[in-house]
Motif scaffolding. Structure first.
Motif, PDB file in Angstrom:
ATOM      1  N   ASN A  59      21.647  19.955  18.836  1.00  0.00           N
ATOM      2  CA  ASN A  59      22.571  18.881  18.456  1.00  0.00           C
ATOM      3  C   ASN A  59      22.759  18.814  16.939  1.00  0.00           C
ATOM      4  OD1 ASN A  59      20.335  17.483  17.428  1.00  0.00           O
ATOM      5  ND2 ASN A  59      20.296  15.970  19.070  1.00  0.00           N
ATOM      6  N   GLU A  63      18.005  19.085  16.770  1.00  0.00           N
ATOM      7  CA  GLU A  63      17.081  18.948  17.897  1.00  0.00           C
ATOM      8  C   GLU A  63      17.498  19.885  19.028  1.00  0.00           C
ATOM      9  OE1 GLU A  63      16.105  14.203  17.547  1.00  0.00           O
ATOM     10  OE2 GLU A  63      18.067  14.825  18.309  1.00  0.00           O
ATOM     11  N   LEU A  65      18.105  20.547  22.797  1.00  0.00           N
ATOM     12  CA  LEU A  65      18.406  19.842  24.039  1.00  0.00           C
ATOM     13  C   LEU A  65      18.240  20.824  25.188  1.00  0.00           C
ATOM     14  CD1 LEU A  65      21.764  18.150  22.922  1.00  0.00           C
ATOM     15  CD2 LEU A  65      19.434  17.350  22.538  1.00  0.00           C
ATOM     16  N   THR A 115      18.180  15.648  30.522  1.00  0.00           N
ATOM     17  CA  THR A 115      18.161  16.377  29.262  1.00  0.00           C
ATOM     18  C   THR A 115      16.957  15.941  28.446  1.00  0.00           C
ATOM     19  OG1 THR A 115      20.568  16.640  29.223  1.00  0.00           O
ATOM     20  CG2 THR A 115      19.411  16.890  27.125  1.00  0.00           C
ATOM     21  N   ILE A 117      14.983  16.134  24.941  1.00  0.00           N
ATOM     22  CA  ILE A 117      15.313  16.352  23.532  1.00  0.00           C
ATOM     23  C   ILE A 117      14.034  16.628  22.757  1.00  0.00           C
ATOM     24  CG2 ILE A 117      16.383  15.364  21.477  1.00  0.00           C
ATOM     25  CD1 ILE A 117      18.036  13.564  23.397  1.00  0.00           C
TER      26      ILE A 117
END
Length: 142
Positions: A59, A63, A65, A115, A117
């Motif tokens: 992202n 990070e 994902l 998801t 993270i």
């Protein structure tokens, strides 16, 4: 989508379920990919909690994902409180992190997309975007 599996003369159904915001916002293309992964996972005859990685991305914060289908093959609800996960590609550790996700409750015999993270500080190398796998591990490794 449900599946019947004979276990000691009893039939247990593994079902696919979406968290409400997923169910509302999921594109047809992504929904089809999730349903296909769910169908393939039923032939694995797995036990416990298993993961099928669907797709990965980085992202705007850097990070990682990791969107995965979380399979709860147990006979009880699964929650994610201080649950440590490792993301690997071709058996190389890419990221690891312990998750506490109070909203992620997966009923018994249910698979659900989610998801995960991984914060920037928990990435050990850049992903190559191939052959990704998600594993549960002990939190003493973190």
């Amino acid at each position: 989508m449900k599946y019947l599996e004979g276990i000691g003369g009893l039939f247990v159904q593994q079902q696919l379920q979406y968290e409400s915001s997923w169910d509302k916002g999921l594109s047809d293309k992504d929904r089809n990919k999730i349903e296909e992964a769910f169908s393939k996972s039923l032939s694995l005859k797995e036990e416990g909690i298993q993961f099928t990685v669907l797709w990965t991305a980085i992202n705007h914060k850097g990070e990682l994902l990791v969107t995965a289908l979380v399979h709860n093959f147990l006979g009880q609800t699964c929650s994610f409180h201080d649950q440590c996960l490792q993301y690997k590609e071709d058996n190389l550790l890419i990221a690891k992190h312990c998750f506490s996700l109070p909203t992620l409750m997966i009923p018994a015999k249910t698979s659900m997309p989610w998801t995960f993270i991984f914060p920037v500080g928990k990435l050990f190398q850049q992903p190559n975007w191939a052959n990704g796998q998600l594993f549960s591990s002990q939190n003493d490794e973190y």
